[in-house]
Design an enzyme around this catalytic site. Structure first.
Site, PDB file in Angstrom:
ATOM      1  N   TYR A   1      29.686  53.488  47.625  1.00 34.40           N
ATOM      2  CA  TYR A   1      30.287  52.692  48.699  1.00 34.40           C
ATOM      3  C   TYR A   1      30.184  53.360  50.069  1.00 34.40           C
ATOM      4  O   TYR A   1      30.396  52.710  51.100  1.00 34.40           O
ATOM      5  CB  TYR A   1      31.753  52.360  48.398  1.00 34.40           C
ATOM      6  CG  TYR A   1      32.700  53.533  48.339  1.00 34.40           C
ATOM      7  CD1 TYR A   1      33.098  54.207  49.488  1.00 34.40           C
ATOM      8  CD2 TYR A   1      33.226  53.961  47.124  1.00 34.40           C
ATOM      9  CE1 TYR A   1      33.974  55.278  49.427  1.00 34.40           C
ATOM     10  CE2 TYR A   1      34.098  55.013  47.050  1.00 34.40           C
ATOM     11  CZ  TYR A   1      34.467  55.680  48.208  1.00 34.40           C
ATOM     12  OH  TYR A   1      35.336  56.737  48.139  1.00 34.40           O
ATOM     13  N   GLU A   2      29.856  54.647  50.093  1.00 28.98           N
ATOM     14  CA  GLU A   2      29.679  55.321  51.383  1.00 28.98           C
ATOM     15  C   GLU A   2      28.362  54.930  52.046  1.00 28.98           C
ATOM     16  O   GLU A   2      28.106  55.319  53.196  1.00 28.98           O
ATOM     17  CB  GLU A   2      29.729  56.835  51.188  1.00 28.98           C
ATOM     18  CG  GLU A   2      31.095  57.357  50.769  1.00 28.98           C
ATOM     19  CD  GLU A   2      31.082  58.846  50.473  1.00 28.98           C
ATOM     20  OE1 GLU A   2      31.226  59.635  51.424  1.00 28.98           O
ATOM     21  OE2 GLU A   2      30.903  59.219  49.296  1.00 28.98           O
TER      22      GLU A   2
ATOM     23  N   SER B   1      38.742  62.896  43.770  1.00 27.57           N
ATOM     24  CA  SER B   1      39.744  62.820  44.834  1.00 27.57           C
ATOM     25  C   SER B   1      41.021  63.560  44.443  1.00 27.57           C
ATOM     26  O   SER B   1      41.633  63.278  43.411  1.00 27.57           O
ATOM     27  CB  SER B   1      40.090  61.352  45.126  1.00 27.57           C
ATOM     28  OG  SER B   1      38.983  60.678  45.655  1.00 27.57           O
TER      29      SER B   1
ATOM     30  N   HIS C   1      29.672  58.811  46.968  1.00 24.30           N
ATOM     31  CA  HIS C   1      29.954  57.507  46.373  1.00 24.30           C
ATOM     32  C   HIS C   1      28.953  56.469  46.884  1.00 24.30           C
ATOM     33  O   HIS C   1      28.513  56.503  48.036  1.00 24.30           O
ATOM     34  CB  HIS C   1      31.373  57.031  46.733  1.00 24.30           C
ATOM     35  CG  HIS C   1      32.464  57.965  46.315  1.00 24.30           C
ATOM     36  ND1 HIS C   1      32.810  59.050  47.079  1.00 24.30           N
ATOM     37  CD2 HIS C   1      33.271  57.968  45.229  1.00 24.30           C
ATOM     38  CE1 HIS C   1      33.814  59.694  46.471  1.00 24.30           C
ATOM     39  NE2 HIS C   1      34.096  59.050  45.353  1.00 24.30           N
TER      40      HIS C   1
ATOM     41  N   HIS D   1      38.115  65.277  49.814  1.00 23.15           N
ATOM     42  CA  HIS D   1      36.864  65.880  49.355  1.00 23.15           C
ATOM     43  C   HIS D   1      36.428  66.916  50.396  1.00 23.15           C
ATOM     44  O   HIS D   1      36.083  66.559  51.519  1.00 23.15           O
ATOM     45  CB  HIS D   1      35.775  64.819  49.185  1.00 23.15           C
ATOM     46  CG  HIS D   1      36.041  63.848  48.075  1.00 23.15           C
ATOM     47  ND1 HIS D   1      35.246  63.762  46.957  1.00 23.15           N
ATOM     48  CD2 HIS D   1      37.021  62.931  47.907  1.00 23.15           C
ATOM     49  CE1 HIS D   1      35.724  62.821  46.153  1.00 23.15           C
ATOM     50  NE2 HIS D   1      36.800  62.296  46.720  1.00 23.15           N
TER      51      HIS D   1
ATOM     52  N   MET E   1      35.585  54.308  41.209  1.00 21.64           N
ATOM     53  CA  MET E   1      34.433  54.018  42.044  1.00 21.64           C
ATOM     54  C   MET E   1      33.379  55.121  41.984  1.00 21.64           C
ATOM     55  O   MET E   1      32.621  55.309  42.930  1.00 21.64           O
ATOM     56  CB  MET E   1      34.886  53.813  43.494  1.00 21.64           C
ATOM     57  CG  MET E   1      35.996  52.797  43.668  1.00 21.64           C
ATOM     58  SD  MET E   1      36.637  52.764  45.366  1.00 21.64           S
ATOM     59  CE  MET E   1      38.108  51.737  45.149  1.00 21.64           C
ATOM     60  N   SER E   2      33.357  55.861  40.877  1.00 24.59           N
ATOM     61  CA  SER E   2      32.440  56.997  40.779  1.00 24.59           C
ATOM     62  C   SER E   2      32.060  57.230  39.325  1.00 24.59           C
ATOM     63  O   SER E   2      32.144  56.330  38.499  1.00 24.59           O
ATOM     64  CB  SER E   2      33.124  58.255  41.352  1.00 24.59           C
ATOM     65  OG  SER E   2      34.228  58.643  40.535  1.00 24.59           O
TER      66      SER E   2
ATOM     67  N   HIS F   1      45.108  54.829  49.131  1.00 24.74           N
ATOM     68  CA  HIS F   1      44.497  56.124  48.819  1.00 24.74           C
ATOM     69  C   HIS F   1      45.537  57.237  48.901  1.00 24.74           C
ATOM     70  O   HIS F   1      45.429  58.245  48.192  1.00 24.74           O
ATOM     71  CB  HIS F   1      43.340  56.403  49.787  1.00 24.74           C
ATOM     72  CG  HIS F   1      42.511  57.601  49.414  1.00 24.74           C
ATOM     73  ND1 HIS F   1      41.770  57.665  48.256  1.00 24.74           N
ATOM     74  CD2 HIS F   1      42.345  58.795  50.039  1.00 24.74           C
ATOM     75  CE1 HIS F   1      41.144  58.836  48.194  1.00 24.74           C
ATOM     76  NE2 HIS F   1      41.482  59.535  49.249  1.00 24.74           N
TER      77      HIS F   1
ATOM     78  N   ALA G   1      39.808  60.460  39.974  1.00 19.48           N
ATOM     79  CA  ALA G   1      41.088  59.754  40.049  1.00 19.48           C
ATOM     80  C   ALA G   1      40.799  58.287  39.774  1.00 19.48           C
ATOM     81  O   ALA G   1      39.865  57.715  40.344  1.00 19.48           O
ATOM     82  CB  ALA G   1      41.721  59.936  41.421  1.00 19.48           C
TER      83      ALA G   1
ATOM     84  N   ASN H   1      47.228  55.788  39.713  1.00 19.87           N
ATOM     85  CA  ASN H   1      48.047  54.604  40.013  1.00 19.87           C
ATOM     86  C   ASN H   1      47.751  53.569  38.937  1.00 19.87           C
ATOM     87  O   ASN H   1      46.747  53.655  38.235  1.00 19.87           O
ATOM     88  CB  ASN H   1      47.704  54.041  41.398  1.00 19.87           C
ATOM     89  CG  ASN H   1      46.220  53.716  41.532  1.00 19.87           C
ATOM     90  OD1 ASN H   1      45.411  54.588  41.883  1.00 19.87           O
ATOM     91  ND2 ASN H   1      45.847  52.484  41.227  1.00 19.87           N
TER      92      ASN H   1
END
Length: 272
Positions: free
Chosen positions: A83-84, A28, A81, A59, A209-210, A245, A111, A233
Site C-alpha cells: 500500500y505504500e 508495526s 508494504h 517502523h 496488510m503484510s 493505528h 500486528a 485490535n
C-alpha cells in the site's frame, strides 16, 4: 533483479564479520525485539543499494545484525508494504537479500486485526496458513530458476516443526498462544464489517496488510518460515469502535514483553 540483488548483498556483507542464519521481519510496534540483539551492526535502509524505505509509523527503517540468544541473526526493524506504492518485487526484495546472505530460517511477525471472535487484543497467534487476498503475487513475471522453481508448493510454507516448537516454547513460558490463518489484504484502509464477515466465512482468523508476499517469496527460495501475529485490535464490526493505528501501537507496546520472551526462547532452542 540479479544485479540489484548482488549490489545490495555485497554492500551489507561489507559491513559484517559474520553470516546471519536466522532472519527476522518485525512488524508495526514489534521492532523493539531488534534492540535485544547483542553486538549489533545497524544499517539504514536508505544506505543499501536498491532498498526501499519504510514510511510507516512504528517502523525504524533499518537492519540490525548481530547475535540473539547466541544465534547469528539479521532483523528488519520495519518492513515495506504494497500500500505504500511499492511493487510486490520491492516489498519482497529484502527476503531475497537475506537468502543470499545465508539466511535459512525466517521468522515473520506482524500486528493484525482479530477476525476470530474468540481472540482478544494482546493475543499472540502462531500462523498456521495464510490466504492471499491481495490480488497480486510477488512471483508473477519471468522466473529465475536460481532463486526458486516456477511453481513452488505452498502447502507447508509455514514450517510444521517450527509451529510445534513455537507452541512448546509458549507453553514452557506460560504465555497464552493462539493458532490460526492470516489473511493478507492490500490496505491501507481497514476492512468493513461486511468484509470481516466474509473473511471469517473463508476461514480467516486474523487480517493484516503484510506478511503474505514475504512468506511466498521465502517459500519460493526454500527458506523455513515461522509466522507470529500480535492481535492488536479486533477487526471491524466485532466491537463497536473505530479502528486506528494508534491502537495497534498501544497494544503491541502492552504485549512486547511476552513477544520478546517468546521469540528469544524460540530462537534459543530452534531445531535444525
Amino acid at each position: 533483479m540479479n544485479n540489484h540483488l548482488n549490489e545490495a548483498t555485497t554492500y551489507i556483507q561489507s559491513k559484517l564479520s559474520m553470516t546471519p542464519e536466522i532472519g527476522l521481519i518485525l512488524g508495526s510496534g514489534l521492532g523493539v525485539l531488534g534492540d535485544a540483539i547483542e553486538s549489533p551492526t545497524f544499517i539504514d535502509y536508505k544506505d543499501i543499494p536498491h532498498f526501499p524505505e519504510s514510511t510507516v509509523e512504528g517502523h525504524k527503517g533499518r537492519l540490525v545484525i548481530g547475535h540473539l540468544e547466541g544465534k547469528p541473526v539479521i532483523a528488519m526493524q520495519g518492513r515495506f508494504h504494497y500500500y505504500e506504492g511499492y511493487s510486490m518485487q520491492d516489498v519482497t526484495f529484502p527476503v531475497h537479500v537475506m537468502k543470499q546472505l545465508g539466511v535459512a530460517s525466517l521468522i515473520v511477525t506482524n500486528a493484525a486485526g482479530g477476525v476470530n471472535t474468540a481472540f482478544k487484543p494482546g493475543d499472540l497467534m502462531i500462523i498456521t496458513d495464510h490466504i492471499n487476498n491481495m490480488g497480486d503475487n510477488p512471483l508473477i513475471g519471468p522466473n529465475d530458476d536460481q532463486l526458486g522453481v516456477r511453481f513452488p508448493d505452498m502447502s507447508q510454507v509455514y514450517d510444521r516443526t517450527y509451529i510445534d516448537h513455537a507452541t512448546t516454547c509458549a507453553n514452557e513460558l506460560n504465555i497464552p498462544i493462539q493458532k490460526g490463518v492470516y489473511v493478507g489484504n492490500t490496505g491501507p484502509v481497514y476492512e468493513t464489517p461486511a468484509e470481516i464477515k466474509m473473511l471469517r466465512l473463508l476461514g480467516g482468523d486474523a487480517v493484516g496488510m503484510s506478511t503474505v508476499p514475504e512468506v511466498i517469496t521465502a517459500g519460493h527460495a526454500g527458506m523455513r518460515v515461522l509466522g507470529i501475529s500480535c492481535i492488536s485490535n479486533m477487526a471491524a464490526g466485532i466491537l463497536d469502535q473505530p479502528l486506528t493505528h494508534d491502537e495497534v501501537i498501544e497494544t503491541t507496546e502492552y504485549v512486547k514483553d511476552h513477544f520478546i520472551k517468546l521469540v528469544k526462547q524460540i530462537i534459543h532452542t530452534l531445531p535444525q
